[in-house]
Design an enzyme around this catalytic site. Sequence first.
Site, short mmCIF file in Angstrom:
data_model
loop_
_atom_site.label_atom_id
_atom_site.label_comp_id
_atom_site.label_asym_id
_atom_site.label_seq_id
_atom_site.Cartn_x
_atom_site.Cartn_y
_atom_site.Cartn_z
N LYS A 149 -11.48 -51.38 -31.85
CA LYS A 149 -10.11 -50.73 -30.93
C LYS A 149 -9.52 -50.31 -32.09
O LYS A 149 -8.84 -49.84 -32.67
CB LYS A 149 -9.49 -52.05 -30.82
CG LYS A 149 -9.55 -52.58 -29.23
CD LYS A 149 -9.57 -54.13 -28.64
CE LYS A 149 -10.06 -54.30 -27.30
NZ LYS A 149 -9.49 -55.39 -26.64
N GLN A 168 -6.68 -60.80 -29.00
CA GLN A 168 -8.10 -60.95 -28.47
C GLN A 168 -8.25 -62.05 -27.88
O GLN A 168 -8.60 -63.07 -28.28
CB GLN A 168 -8.72 -60.64 -29.47
CG GLN A 168 -10.21 -60.16 -29.13
CD GLN A 168 -10.82 -59.55 -28.12
OE1 GLN A 168 -10.23 -58.40 -28.41
NE2 GLN A 168 -11.56 -59.51 -27.14
N ASP A 171 -2.15 -55.08 -23.28
CA ASP A 171 -2.80 -55.34 -22.33
C ASP A 171 -2.73 -55.70 -20.79
O ASP A 171 -4.06 -55.69 -19.98
CB ASP A 171 -3.70 -56.28 -23.17
CG ASP A 171 -4.94 -56.57 -23.84
OD1 ASP A 171 -5.88 -55.55 -23.19
OD2 ASP A 171 -5.37 -57.12 -24.78
#
Length: 292
Positions: A54, A98, A121
């Site tokens: 990412k 994460q 997200d």
Amino acid sequence: MNLTIISGIEVSKKIKEEIAAQVKLNIAKGMKTPHLAAVLVGDDGASKTYVNAKVKACEAVGFKSTLVKLDENTTEEKLLEEIKKLNNDTDLDGFIVQLPLPKHINEQKVTQAISPLKDVDGFHPESLGKMLLDLPSFLPATPMGIIEMLKHYNIPTEGKHCVVIGRSHIVGSPMSVLMARNSYPGNCTVTLTHSRTKNLQEITLQADILIVAIGKPEFVTANMVKDGATVIDVGIHRIEDATKKNGFRLIGDVKFDEVAPKCAFISPVPGGVGPMTIASLLKNTLLASIHK
Ligand code: NAP
């Protein structure tokens, strides 16, 4: 049957090129450089790989990126403090934490602590609620990536039967909502299946579009798939492979070699949904930087 292998690499490359061009244009107009942060708690190998990918993707499209690494033993309180700092950082447009997190940390609490304005997200209840109401919002990155794939390949969805395997909050459930929306891709009749579903094979055999997010290596076999179906494999599993330099290779939730010959479209692992998830994250971050 004419088989098309869906290339998440190609589609994500196109999206990333578009984002990079937009960033250049925006900066030339005096707008800020988009800035994404990723929080990694602990030492999990797969999580590290995803976070690094990412961060690298941010650099490639001209974003600023920050990696916040926290120890495996970080307390929930300390992580929530860190999130508060990121929420208040005016240079930062979006950030992700994460998952999975170490067992002693409540993921729901963490997700809800992220400012909805920086929730790139798309896991915050506000983002998911807006998605349900068809309001503009950050869509969860993986389902959003799958939607982009279906669009790119012009895969017909209206009136089709879409079967989703798995009802996680980050993949299966939002995916089922998006496929049922009154838009393209969407307008499917959706069946959402899970571990208590009876006669799963009977249901998957009816699927025009089968989206698999079960988290079990090569679970879906040829005898579960209808001829001419579109199969999207979300699963990612590392299995040992001594012939590989790093000692492992990636496989999905679908037994690709035997399922592919029955399909009209299939997404492989690796090179399918994975790169699309990252491209969606970048797209959400660009949006966050523009609508600040
Ligand atoms: P998850 O939270 O573990 O959810 C798995 C789902 O599968 C659950 O809803 C579970 O049902 C269901 N299930 C388990 N056994 C089943 C069975 N025998 N029959 C039918 N359903 C069954 O998984 P996730 O987070 O959605 O992830 C799924 C996979 O996708 C994992 O391999 C993950 O690594 C991968 N993933 C990939 C990406 C990407 O970018 N490519 C992103 C996210 C996840 P219950 O709810 O009843 O337990």
